[in-house]
Motif scaffolding. Structure first.
Motif, mmCIF file in Angstrom:
data_model
loop_
_atom_site.group_PDB
_atom_site.id
_atom_site.type_symbol
_atom_site.label_atom_id
_atom_site.label_comp_id
_atom_site.label_asym_id
_atom_site.label_seq_id
_atom_site.Cartn_x
_atom_site.Cartn_y
_atom_site.Cartn_z
ATOM 1 N N UNK A 1 42.379 32.014 2.911
ATOM 2 C CA UNK A 1 43.797 31.993 2.742
ATOM 3 C C UNK A 1 44.313 33.410 2.821
ATOM 4 N N UNK A 2 45.281 33.548 3.657
ATOM 5 C CA UNK A 2 45.883 34.839 3.929
ATOM 6 C C UNK A 2 47.270 34.879 3.305
ATOM 7 N N UNK A 3 47.561 35.973 2.538
ATOM 8 C CA UNK A 3 48.857 36.093 1.870
ATOM 9 C C UNK A 3 49.830 36.843 2.772
ATOM 10 N N UNK A 4 51.023 36.362 2.723
ATOM 11 C CA UNK A 4 52.058 37.049 3.488
ATOM 12 C C UNK A 4 52.494 38.277 2.701
ATOM 13 N N UNK A 5 53.231 39.113 3.344
ATOM 14 C CA UNK A 5 53.722 40.342 2.720
ATOM 15 C C UNK A 5 54.593 39.998 1.512
ATOM 16 N N UNK A 6 55.427 39.014 1.649
ATOM 17 C CA UNK A 6 56.317 38.638 0.544
ATOM 18 C C UNK A 6 55.503 38.062 -0.617
ATOM 19 N N UNK A 7 54.445 37.304 -0.336
ATOM 20 C CA UNK A 7 53.577 36.779 -1.396
ATOM 21 C C UNK A 7 52.849 37.922 -2.111
ATOM 22 N N UNK A 8 52.405 38.894 -1.345
ATOM 23 C CA UNK A 8 51.714 40.041 -1.924
ATOM 24 C C UNK A 8 52.649 40.821 -2.833
ATOM 25 N N UNK A 9 53.883 41.008 -2.389
ATOM 26 C CA UNK A 9 54.868 41.728 -3.197
ATOM 27 C C UNK A 9 55.153 40.947 -4.480
ATOM 28 N N UNK A 10 55.287 39.642 -4.373
ATOM 29 C CA UNK A 10 55.534 38.818 -5.557
ATOM 30 C C UNK A 10 54.341 38.885 -6.521
ATOM 31 N N UNK A 11 53.139 38.847 -5.984
ATOM 32 C CA UNK A 11 51.945 38.906 -6.810
ATOM 33 C C UNK A 11 51.858 40.261 -7.530
#
Length: 190
Positions: A1-11
């Motif tokens: 599973x690959x995280x998008x940039x927005x998911x990474x920022x949220x995490x």
């Protein structure tokens, strides 16, 4: 599973927010503990400054050609106290009556600044030399707490005291002698 940039920022935001919350909680707990210590110190300081401080001590007054020794109980505190018990070891007797000093003092109320005194010796310099120290224990209480103090009297202090003794002349009236004695007592503020 690959995280998008927005998911990474949220995490990262969630992790940083959690860390900041934990740091804030730690700081808050430490601040509360420090506040609690300050409150306890303030309460202790208030209690200590308002408590009775009942002390037993000796003082010496020149009366005519002799030096009298007084044993004095004084409340140096800011509240009154009730004396529960005073123990002298060995037993302290007065030279005049041969009775125990402050034998019946238990239950006596002593107000702030009040002193209770008794003559223990009418000519202290005629006392035996090298007597053992007198150990003293006093217990007293106020409305809040019971207190106990322990200390001792050493007659060796008499080796350090120098008093100028004068004999009243035969030309002095009893009033003049009484005035001199009264002045000495007032000077000593017993």
């Amino acid at each position: 599973m690959h995280l998008s940039v927005s998911d990474t920022i949220q995490l990262i935001s969630i992790v940083l927010s959690a860390l900041l919350t934990i740091v804030s909680l730690v700081i808050s707990v430490k601040a509360l503990k420090q506040s609690q210590k300050s409150i306890e110190l303030t309460e202790k300081s208030i209690l200590d400054s308002n408590r009775p401080y009942v002390v037993i001590y000796r003082d010496y007054i020149q009366v005519s050609s002799t030096v009298h020794e007084y044993v004095i109980i004084k409340n140096f505190g800011n509240t009154g106290a009730i004396i529960d018990q005073i123990l002298f070891s060995p037993v302290l007797l007065d030279d005049i009556r041969g009775k125990k000093i402050f034998e019946h003092i238990s239950g006596t109320f002593i107000a702030p600044g009040q002193s209770i005194s008794t003559v223990s010796s009418v000519n202290v310099f005629k006392r035996e030399k090298d007597l053992p120290d007198t150990n003293i224990s006093i217990t007293y209480h106020d409305d809040i707490k019971k207190y106990e103090n322990r200390y001792s009297f050493s007659d060796n202090i008499l080796h350090d005291i120098s008093v100028s003794k004068t004999n009243p002349s035969k030309n002095k009236s009893i009033q003049q002698i009484m005035t001199s004695v009264t002045e000495e007592i007032l000077r000593r503020q017993l």
